[in-house]
Design a protein around this motif. Structure first.
Motif, PDB file in Angstrom:
ATOM      1  N   ARG A 179       0.847  -1.185   0.000  1.00 44.61           N
ATOM      2  CA  ARG A 179       0.000   0.000   0.000  1.00 44.61           C
ATOM      3  C   ARG A 179       0.883   1.236   0.000  1.00 44.61           C
TER       4      ARG A 179
ATOM      5  N   SER B 254      -4.159   7.645  -2.641  1.00 42.43           N
ATOM      6  CA  SER B 254      -4.823   6.545  -1.943  1.00 42.43           C
ATOM      7  C   SER B 254      -3.864   5.376  -1.768  1.00 42.43           C
TER       8      SER B 254
ATOM      9  N   SER C 212      -4.248   2.485  -2.799  1.00 40.56           N
ATOM     10  CA  SER C 212      -4.175   1.658  -4.013  1.00 40.56           C
ATOM     11  C   SER C 212      -3.363   2.316  -5.121  1.00 40.56           C
TER      12      SER C 212
ATOM     13  N   ASP D 295     -10.642   1.068  -0.360  1.00 41.48           N
ATOM     14  CA  ASP D 295      -9.470   1.938  -0.512  1.00 41.48           C
ATOM     15  C   ASP D 295      -9.551   3.073   0.497  1.00 41.48           C
TER      16      ASP D 295
END
Length: 857
Positions: A561, A787, A789, A819
């Motif tokens: 991430r 974010s 993602s 997310d």
């Protein structure tokens, strides 16, 4: 069987008596020295007096003897080489022709000594045509090296087979060693003397004549530095000064180039001395193909007879300054190593500028003195003949009668010398006391010379010869007059051959660093939890309205991430703070540049991170003003805060250094650059905030833990720290993990004492989620939201509504299911001046906002 062998060996008899015993090391040493000196004096090093090696001297002398002068037609080079090799230089014809060809190359010699006709090579490294195809003759300036060689001005020696005589050195009417330079490799030593401007060298020489006690610095006022035939630029003057003072130095020479008016091409018009143009273009092309040089689309060689023109065509959008620096580092700058080594009295010596000119002047004084003695002897001989002729004209009747009544020519000469008497009708004629030379000349006189006009011409010539004798005696008896002759002749050569300087000087701004090769631009840097890192051009992300999904900013591997995103310049130093309290230092451009869809490079290849160590905060040192006291203010998850002077972070090792001490269950959350004159705001995950004076946190060392900045309840933890500068900041901007956020006027956060609960900043309900980041912002700022993602949204902060504290806020970035916002950064792109109308509109918006602030302390 008989034998001629002696019965016993006798070392004192026969051939054995001629054998000498010697130690092999002594014999090898002496033989090597003899060989080395033979190469040094006979092949490789120039003489300080005429600046020539033997091969060049012999070529010019052979041309002079063959009448191949500037006033003659060109002659086949093979003929010149053959005569030089046969009479004076018993070495290979290729070596002689190479030397001849170089003296004809205007890109090798500042003032070529040979006027060539045909292909004598090129700056592209093309070899000369075969000697049977080219033709040559001496150039006019070469004649100045040989001037007066027939007036006993220099010593001569036998050639290699004793058939002819050759000069030991040429008279050299100008300091050719400096003017044309020289290069050569001997045994154990080498010489590399750059060429110079003739006018400058002559000015320095005349100054030395007039001021024998002058210093090297004084001469440098006239000789600016080397003047290469190919022009280009010398970088700085320090190396030149060192070379002139010591005889050795390393001079940086840079090509002449410029960016055209359209900014699309870099045009190279002059190359460093001895640079091969074709090879240069080939090397640049190789580096472009290998990716070592970026931004070049095409290379064209547009050179012609008028000069060099190499066009480097740039790609669309390429930064010309960066491309120029890349070319400079690898190709357009070279070093000329000066070794001013020459033969002085047959011995090699490294000479300063003054010593070089002093040795030349010693030679030139000797040449002028010997020439004057020769001319004086010639003039005195002529005067003696003229005196005899005048005396004969005064007694012409008796002289004619004596000659006419002599039995033979020899009798007439004897009678004129007074050795015999000539009688006419038994009466002796008057006797004379002419010398033998006078008598010979008188007997050979023609009747036409007895006219009164001839007599007047003889009288005039005699007066001129007497004046010449007087002048020559003056020169020989007075050194100042001799020096005046040298000075006058040098000025004549300067007037005839000197030209404008070709090589210029440019300021030495230091060598090109790697940073100079990187375009300075703002970039977006992305770091993931698994410590993958990369940078992307800021222009890849155009501003959008709030509420959008943004665009992809990175490709994550499964399970990874995004942890942080920030904006910086490629030339900025960045300080990377980790959750373990360590800090690392790295230039932005050292982070690999990749596309938006690339994963990035593992940070462990750039930073020596320990297992489990993650980057949690990044500080741009461009925010640190060196003229004011600055601090790095750090906040931890457990609510501790501390300030440390930036001076404590001057020497950061590649393995990092301790930034702060942490409790076992604590981690570093955020770092901010502060100045000690403004307030701080801390923000927690559960939506609380506290504002207090920065002075409430005393400055500490790097190893200190800090003091408590905010009381946290339950599982709450700090997520950020920001400085409040009301001259720059108008609002507090808060963003939550679910993509919501708000702008609140900074005055709504009243100052408190540190270590309090603080005030509610934003509601952290199911819609908003916990707080992800808090920043202080102003007009013109752009918000970068990324974010987990890998989506990035760039939006102006003014697009986010201004509301009060303790409110819900608005959607900032639309999140896909599952997310969350990973990181936020603010970038200033607008003017520092606040538009009054925009400010007034924002104040009205804030006044209308619902004031539901609570005072939960």
């Amino acid at each position: 069987m008989s034998s001629d062998a002696p019965d016993e060996f006798r070392p004192d008899a026969g051939i054995a008596a001629e054998v000498k015993t010697a130690r092999i090391e002594q014999e090898m040493e002496q033989s090597y020295i003899d060989y080395a000196m033979s190469v040094i004096a006979g092949r490789a090093l120039p003489d300080v007096r005429d600046g020539l090696k033997p091969v060049h001297r012999r070529i010019l002398y052979a041309m002079d003897q063959a009448g191949v002068t500037p006033r003659s037609s060109h002659r086949k080079s093979s003929s010149i080489v053959g005569e030089t090799m046969g009479d004076y230089h018993p070495h290979g014809d290729s070596a002689i022709y190479d030397a001849l060809a170089r003296m004809a190359q205007d890109f090798s010699m500042r003032y070529p000594l040979v006027d060539g006709q045909g292909n004598f090579g090129s700056i592209d490294g093309d070899p000369p045509a075969a000697m049977r195809y080219t033709e040559a003759r001496m150039s006019p300036i070469a004649e100045e090296l040989l001037a007066d060689i027939d007036k006993d001005t220099v010593d001569f020696q036998s050639n290699y087979d004793d058939r002819k005589q050759e000069p030991v050195v040429l008279p050299a009417s100008f300091p050719n060693l400096l003017v044309n330079g020289s290069s050569g490799i001997a045994v154990g030593m080498s010489t590399n003397i750059p060429p110079h401007n003739l006018g400058e060298v002559i000015d320095a020489t005349t100054h030395l004549i007039e001021n024998p006690d002058c210093t090297v610095e004084d001469l440098m006022e006239f000789v600016q530095g080397p003047d290469f035939p190919t022009g280009a630029n010398i970088v700085g003057r320090n190396a030149v000064h060192k070379a002139y003072k010591t005889g050795r130095g390393r001079i940086r020479v840079r090509a002449e180039f410029e960016v055209d008016d359209q900014g699309d091409n870099i045009v190279i018009s002059e190359l460093p001395y001895q640079e091969n143009k074709a090879r240069l273009i080939e090397r640049i092309a190789d580096d472009v193909n290998e990716g070592k040089i970026e931004g070049i689309r095409d290379l064209r060689d547009e050179s012609d007879r008028d000069g060099i023109r190499v066009v480097v065509e740039l790609k669309r959008g390429a930064n010309p300054d960066v491309v120029k620096n890349q070319l400079l580092e690898h190709h357009l700058e070279s070093t000329f190593g000066v070794i001013n080594l020459a033969l002085v009295d047959g011995q090699p010596r490294v000479l300063t500028l003054k010593e070089t000119l002093t040795e030349y002047l010693k030679h030139r004084r000797e040449v002028v003195r010997r020439r004057s003695e020769y001319e004086l002897s010639e003039a005195e001989d002529r005067a003696h003949i003229l005196e005899g002729r005048l005396k004969a004209l005064d007694n012409i009747d008796d002289v004619v009668e004596t000659i006419r009544n002599s039995e033979s020519r020899d009798d007439a000469k004897a009678a004129l010398r007074g050795e015999t008497t000539v009688e006419v009708d038994g009466e002796p004629l008057p006797t004379f006391d002419f010398s033998e030379e006078q008598a010979n000349h008188i007997v050979a006189m023609q009747l036409g010379s007895l006219t009164s006009m001839e007599a007047a011409e003889i009288e005039e010539e005699y007066e001129d010869v007497q004046a010449t004798i007087e002048r020559l005696n003056e020169i020989l008896s007075d050194t100042s007059e001799l020096d005046a002759v040298i000075e006058s002749e040098l000025e004549e050569i300067k007037e005839e051959y000197a030209d404008e300087r070709r090589t210029s000087f440019i300021e030495d701004t230091g060598t090109v660093t790697h940073e100079d090769l990187i375009a300075e631009e703002d970039v977006v840097v992305v770091v993931t939890e698994d410590d993958y890192i990369k940078r992307m051009s800021l222009d890849s992300f155009r501003a959008q309205h709030r509420g959008g999904k943004g665009i992809i900013g990175t490709d994550l591997k499964e399970g990874d991430r995004v942890s942080s995103v920030f904006v910086a310049s490629t030339h900025d130093y960045l300080l990377y703070f980790t959750n373990h309290g360590q800090v690392y230092k790295l230039k932005t451009y050292q982070i690999p540049e990749m596309s938006r869809t690339a994963r990035g490079k593992s940070a462990v290849n750039l930073l020596e991170l320990d297992d489990g160590e993650e980057i949690t905060a990044v500080v741009n040192t461009a925010d640190i003003d060196e003229e004011t006291d600055k601090y790095l203010t750090m906040a931890t998850r457990n609510g501790y805060v501390k300030r440390t002077s930036v001076e404590k972070f001057q020497n950061i090792l590649s393995t990092g250094i301790i930034a702060t001490k942490l409790d076992e269950d604590d981690e570093l959350a955020d770092v901010e650059v502060t100045d000690g004159d403004h307030d701080l705001i801390l923000a927690s995950k559960e939506g609380m905030s506290i504002r207090f004076d920065e002075d409430d946190v005393r400055a500490m060392g790097r190893s200190a833990r800090g003091v408590r900045g905010m009381k946290l309840e339950g599982d709450d933890e700090l997520v950020g720290v920001a400085a409040v500068n009301e001259d720059l900041h108008n609002w507090v901007l808060t963003v939550t993990q679910n993509g919501y956020g708000k702008r609140t006027d900074i005055e709504r956060y009243r100052r408190q004492s540190r270590n309090g609960k603080g005030l509610i900043d934003i509601k952290t309900n199911d819609r908003n989620g916990p707080v992800c980041a808090m920043e202080t912002v102003g007009y013109g700022d752009h918000l970068f939201v990324m974010s987990e993602s890998g989506q990035i949204l760039r939006t102006p902060v003014e697009d986010i509504s201004t509301v009060g504290r303790n409110t819900m806020g608005v959607i900032v970035m639309e999140m896909d299911p599952g997310d969350h916002v990973a990181s936020v950064d603010v970038h200033q792109v607008g003017s520092d001046e606040v538009d009054a109308e925009a400010a007034e509109s924002a104040e009205d918006e804030a006044a209308d906002a619902a004031d539901t602030d609570d005072a939960d302390e």
